[in-house]
Enzyme design. Structure first.
Site, PDB file in Angstrom:
ATOM      1  N   ASP A   1       5.572  -4.999  -2.223  1.00 45.09           N
ATOM      2  CA  ASP A   1       4.538  -4.728  -1.210  1.00 45.09           C
ATOM      3  C   ASP A   1       5.063  -4.519   0.211  1.00 45.09           C
ATOM      4  O   ASP A   1       4.283  -4.417   1.149  1.00 45.09           O
ATOM      5  CB  ASP A   1       3.471  -5.841  -1.166  1.00 45.09           C
ATOM      6  CG  ASP A   1       2.471  -5.688  -2.290  1.00 45.09           C
ATOM      7  OD1 ASP A   1       2.455  -4.598  -2.904  1.00 45.09           O
ATOM      8  OD2 ASP A   1       1.715  -6.623  -2.554  1.00 45.09           O
TER       9      ASP A   1
ATOM     10  N   HIS B   1      14.922  -3.562  -7.696  1.00 45.68           N
ATOM     11  CA  HIS B   1      16.128  -4.135  -8.298  1.00 45.68           C
ATOM     12  C   HIS B   1      16.481  -3.537  -9.640  1.00 45.68           C
ATOM     13  O   HIS B   1      17.624  -3.311  -9.950  1.00 45.68           O
ATOM     14  CB  HIS B   1      15.906  -5.613  -8.648  1.00 45.68           C
ATOM     15  CG  HIS B   1      15.616  -6.454  -7.503  1.00 45.68           C
ATOM     16  ND1 HIS B   1      14.371  -6.941  -7.237  1.00 45.68           N
ATOM     17  CD2 HIS B   1      16.416  -6.927  -6.549  1.00 45.68           C
ATOM     18  CE1 HIS B   1      14.420  -7.671  -6.170  1.00 45.68           C
ATOM     19  NE2 HIS B   1      15.643  -7.672  -5.723  1.00 45.68           N
TER      20      HIS B   1
ATOM     21  N   GLY C   1       6.549  -1.881   1.075  1.00 44.50           N
ATOM     22  CA  GLY C   1       6.331  -0.470   1.399  1.00 44.50           C
ATOM     23  C   GLY C   1       7.349   0.511   0.839  1.00 44.50           C
ATOM     24  O   GLY C   1       7.437   1.650   1.319  1.00 44.50           O
TER      25      GLY C   1
ATOM     26  N   LYS D   1       6.069  -1.103   8.646  1.00 43.52           N
ATOM     27  CA  LYS D   1       4.716  -1.506   9.059  1.00 43.52           C
ATOM     28  C   LYS D   1       4.632  -1.860  10.546  1.00 43.52           C
ATOM     29  O   LYS D   1       3.906  -2.777  10.927  1.00 43.52           O
ATOM     30  CB  LYS D   1       4.197  -2.663   8.197  1.00 43.52           C
ATOM     31  CG  LYS D   1       4.266  -2.388   6.692  1.00 43.52           C
ATOM     32  CD  LYS D   1       3.397  -3.314   5.865  1.00 43.52           C
ATOM     33  CE  LYS D   1       3.639  -3.070   4.376  1.00 43.52           C
ATOM     34  NZ  LYS D   1       2.827  -3.896   3.496  1.00 43.52           N
TER      35      LYS D   1
ATOM     36  N   ASP E   1       3.159  -0.188  12.612  1.00 33.95           N
ATOM     37  CA  ASP E   1       1.805   0.155  13.086  1.00 33.95           C
ATOM     38  C   ASP E   1       0.895  -1.075  13.119  1.00 33.95           C
ATOM     39  O   ASP E   1      -0.125  -1.077  13.785  1.00 33.95           O
ATOM     40  CB  ASP E   1       1.202   1.229  12.173  1.00 33.95           C
ATOM     41  CG  ASP E   1       1.110   0.756  10.731  1.00 33.95           C
ATOM     42  OD1 ASP E   1       0.039   0.342  10.310  1.00 33.95           O
ATOM     43  OD2 ASP E   1       2.157   0.789  10.029  1.00 33.95           O
TER      44      ASP E   1
ATOM     45  N   ILE F   1      11.221  19.937   0.610  1.00 28.07           N
ATOM     46  CA  ILE F   1      11.759  18.828  -0.172  1.00 28.07           C
ATOM     47  C   ILE F   1      11.718  19.283  -1.621  1.00 28.07           C
ATOM     48  O   ILE F   1      10.752  19.907  -2.039  1.00 28.07           O
ATOM     49  CB  ILE F   1      10.823  17.610  -0.015  1.00 28.07           C
ATOM     50  CG1 ILE F   1      10.553  17.336   1.450  1.00 28.07           C
ATOM     51  CG2 ILE F   1      11.313  16.426  -0.793  1.00 28.07           C
ATOM     52  CD1 ILE F   1      11.566  16.536   2.151  1.00 28.07           C
TER      53      ILE F   1
HETATM   54  P1  GDP Z   1       6.192  -1.591  -2.595  1.00 28.06           P
HETATM   55  O1  GDP Z   1       5.715  -2.644  -3.543  1.00 28.06           O
HETATM   56  O2  GDP Z   1       7.334  -2.072  -1.774  1.00 28.06           O
HETATM   57  O3  GDP Z   1       6.462  -0.279  -3.252  1.00 28.06           O
HETATM   58  O4  GDP Z   1       4.994  -1.380  -1.540  1.00 28.06           O
HETATM   59  P2  GDP Z   1       3.929  -0.214  -1.452  1.00 28.06           P
HETATM   60  O5  GDP Z   1       4.538   1.018  -0.956  1.00 28.06           O
HETATM   61  O6  GDP Z   1       3.171  -0.169  -2.711  1.00 28.06           O
HETATM   62  O7  GDP Z   1       3.011  -0.764  -0.269  1.00 28.06           O
HETATM   63  C1  GDP Z   1       2.290  -1.966  -0.391  1.00 28.06           C
HETATM   64  C2  GDP Z   1       1.079  -1.913   0.509  1.00 28.06           C
HETATM   65  O8  GDP Z   1       1.477  -1.830   1.875  1.00 28.06           O
HETATM   66  C3  GDP Z   1       0.204  -0.721   0.238  1.00 28.06           C
HETATM   67  O9  GDP Z   1      -1.138  -1.119   0.352  1.00 28.06           O
HETATM   68  C4  GDP Z   1       0.572   0.247   1.352  1.00 28.06           C
HETATM   69  O10 GDP Z   1      -0.483   1.092   1.709  1.00 28.06           O
HETATM   70  C5  GDP Z   1       0.891  -0.705   2.480  1.00 28.06           C
HETATM   71  N1  GDP Z   1       1.849  -0.113   3.435  1.00 28.06           N
HETATM   72  C6  GDP Z   1       3.034   0.440   3.138  1.00 28.06           C
HETATM   73  N2  GDP Z   1       3.642   0.863   4.253  1.00 28.06           N
HETATM   74  C7  GDP Z   1       2.820   0.580   5.272  1.00 28.06           C
HETATM   75  C8  GDP Z   1       2.883   0.796   6.686  1.00 28.06           C
HETATM   76  O11 GDP Z   1       3.831   1.330   7.244  1.00 28.06           O
HETATM   77  N3  GDP Z   1       1.836   0.336   7.420  1.00 28.06           N
HETATM   78  C9  GDP Z   1       0.765  -0.254   6.858  1.00 28.06           C
HETATM   79  N4  GDP Z   1      -0.210  -0.661   7.658  1.00 28.06           N
HETATM   80  N5  GDP Z   1       0.666  -0.457   5.542  1.00 28.06           N
HETATM   81  C10 GDP Z   1       1.676  -0.037   4.750  1.00 28.06           C
END
Ligand code: GDP
Length: 597
Positions: free
Chosen positions: A16, A81, A18, A132, A134, A39
């Site tokens: 989670d 991982h 990101g 994150k 933002d 890309i």
């Molecule tokens: P992963 O498990 O590392 O792959 O995480 P995900 O990409 O699935 O992201 C987990 C949650 O964090 C999701 O609900 C995304 O929308 C949110 N998220 C990811 N990046 C950002 C970001 O830069 N800003 C915000 N506010 N939320 C983010």
């Protein structure tokens, strides 16, 4: 002809934080002008061509003095991982570089730490994406723009908040032995870990992240990335899967040479090297060109490293994920490749009748990594194989358990436990350790071993009599009762006594059993050297069997002695050892076993 290939990049980090969002964002990067080229979607990977990076980066490129000659970056699509551990090449990681994603608001989490440990272990250079941003209080999002553009738009408070959070991260990295810094403050990229503040969700900071990785690869990995383009291809199998119209195919990341449509390839199977002729090289059709989902691929004539490609060929049913793929162009090369692959498989897929643990993993790469880790810890392996944990695995662990309970276990990386295996493991008390982080699985196993050892020791302690030497006080006043049971005052001369311990005389003759130990008004569970206590002895009569002033010994058994010497040595103190030696002398009069003790 030599060329520099794209570095292969893996993304790691806590759940989670990101990772997926960041990869998606990179995949969907749009560059305004069409001529920048887009890309490219590969099988299992995404390529960002250097033109795109240059376009996105603009003046940021000046971060790197000197030109970037890399053709681009190849991102492995599966983050985490599991993929990182599975994807091995030449005994190391397939990834040349990694991005560690950390949610800047949450900081280090368990999988962040595990990722760092894995990257360190594989010596994979990495950069940190502090994601994150933002979410930082008061942050004004300027979408799809560099971090350095965003930061200029923020008010003092938001900037301060970002700095504070960055400092916390830098502090954490320091604890783990890394000198980290915001990327634009790094002096020496070889010694400092660069942190790029990003927002995967809004595309902030991605230009810097891409430029940074490209620059690092160019500057520090150039030699590694130089390949003989025309040479025969080498790759690693990501996945083996059925594809409508093609039968079993393998998804492969090519990291060296060029793969041609008419090449012969050698790949690893469970117990053999598979030699097969390529039927088709497939790459995904651009999404907007897929009209019929049955035709999702385009055929190509050749593909050069680095690239992700699907290979259709006969006899791939038994190919193993994680195993190498070697392209060959002559008989001689076939034999060489077969030998190399077989050697690798044989060193990883183990089947012995040794007393050791049973190991399972999802790919040959992760199996190799897991086995290596176990071997480094001197944990013997009886069997190591690719696949889910089956009933047979549990049965095999059961047979090991009979010989050595601590090795009667199944250890699995990124695999499922079949239902019948689970049932029998429960019924037969065979522990199964599974997970998706090797270190964690081994830690769990080691914690279990420790707990088992302690349990066993407790049991042993409860079963084992300790040696002890006592003397009845010479004065008749301390004979409190002469029989049924005799109660006498004594001093413990060496070792210890407990209720239930049998006693013997100096000539080895049994004289009764300690029924209880009393000091003043308290019953004791133990008396040690120097204690003066009253004991009740069942079966002894004062004046007939025992006498005031007499020395008596705890009558320990051979088994007691063996356990004390072998398994309980560390709980014996000086006086226990003295008592044991004296007791052995007494016992040796009747049994030569004791003279050898
Ligand atoms: P992963 O498990 O590392 O792959 O995480 P995900 O990409 O699935 O992201 C987990 C949650 O964090 C999701 O609900 C995304 O929308 C949110 N998220 C990811 N990046 C950002 C970001 O830069 N800003 C915000 N506010 N939320 C983010």
């Amino acid at each position: 002809m030599k060329k520099i290939r794209q570095p292969i990049i893996a993304v790691l980090g806590h759940v989670d934080h990101g990772k997926t969002t960041m990869l998606d964002r990179i995949r969907n990067t749009r560059v305004a002008e069409k001529e920048a080229g887009g890309i490219t979607q590969h099988i299992g990977a995404t390529e960002v061509p250097i033109e795109v990076i240059k376009k996105l980066a603009g003046p940021l490129l000046s971060l790197w003095k000197g030109e970037i000659k890399l053709p681009g970056l190849l991102f492995i699509d599966t983050p985490g991982h599991e993929a990182f551990t599975s994807l091995r090449a030449r005994g190391g990681s397939l990834a040349d570089l990694a991005i560690l994603v950390v949610d800047i608001n949450e900081g280090f989490q368990p999988q962040t730490i595990e990722s760092i440990e894995i990257l360190r272990k594989y010596r994979t250079p990495f950069v940190v994406a502090a994601n994150k941003i933002d979410r930082i209080k008061g942050w004004k999002v300027v979408e799809n723009e560099p971090f350095l553009v965003n930061i200029k738009r923020q008010d003092q408070r938001a900037v301060q908040e970002l700095e504070t959070k960055l400092w916390e991260l830098i502090g954490k990295f320091y604890e783990f032995g890394f000198q980290a810094n915001r990327f634009d403050r790094v002096q020496d990229f070889r010694r400092e870990l660069a942190i790029v503040p990003i927002s995967a969700k809004y595309g902030i900071g991605l230009p810097e992240l891409l430029v940074l990785i490209a620059g690092l690869a160019q500057k520090y990995l150039e030699e590694k990335l130089k390949i003989e383009v025309e040479g025969p291809a080498r790759g690693t199998i990501l996945e083996v899967r059925e594809e409508v119209g093609f039968g079993t195919t393998i998804d492969v990341i090519i990291y060296d040479g060029t793969l041609r449509k008419d090449d012969i390839i050698v790949v690893g199977g469970r117990d053999k090297a598979i030699v097969t002729k390529i039927r088709a090289l497939l790459k995904p059709k651009p999404l907007d060109e897929i009209r019929d989902p049955r035709y999702r691929f385009d055929q190509v004539d050749e593909v050069s490293a680095a690239a992700g490609i699907k290979i259709a060929a006969p006899n791939l049913e038994e190919a193993l994920a994680g195993s190498p793929v070697i392209a060959v162009r002559s008989e001689e090369e076939i034999e060489k490749a077969k030998k190399e692959i077989l050697e690798q498989i044989k060193s990883v897929i183990i089947s012995t009748d040794k007393v050791g643990v049973i190991v399972k993993a999802d790919t040959i790469g992760s199996l190799e990594a897991l086995s290596k880790e176990l071997q480094e810890k001197n944990i013997p392996i009886r069997k190591a194989d690719v696949g889910n944990i089956s009933k047979t695995d549990v049965m095999e662990a059961l047979s090991v358990k009979e010989e050595e309970p601590l090795y009667g276990v199944v250890i699995g990386f990124n695999v499922k436990v079949n239902e019948d295996a689970e049932e029998i493991a429960k019924a037969k008390n065979i522990p199964i350790f599974v997970g998706n982080v090797i270190y964690k699985i081994i830690e769990d196993y080691e914690a279990w071993v420790k707990a088992e050892k302690e349990k066993k020791k407790k049991e042993l302690l409860a079963q084992t009599k300790f040696p002890g030497i006592i003397r009845l006080f010479p004065d008749e006043r301390y004979i409190f009762r002469r029989s049924h049971p005799a109660i006498v005052g004594i001093e413990v001369l060496e070792g210890r006594i407990k209720p239930g311990y049998p006693l013997m005389k100096q000539n080895g003759e049994r004289v009764g059993v300690i029924k209880s130990i009393k000091s003043k008004d308290d019953f004791l569970q133990e008396a040690k050297k120097g204690d003066q206590v009253a004991i009740a002895i069942e079966g002894a009569i004062v004046g007939r069997h025992i006498h005031p002033g007499e020395i008596l010994y705890v009558d320990i058994s051979r088994d007691d002695a063996i356990r004390l010497v072998k398994e309980l040595r560390d709980v014996l103190d000086e006086t226990d050892i003295k008592a044991l030696k004296e007791t052995a002398k007494v016992k040796a009069q009747k049994d030569p076993f004791w003279s050898a003790l």
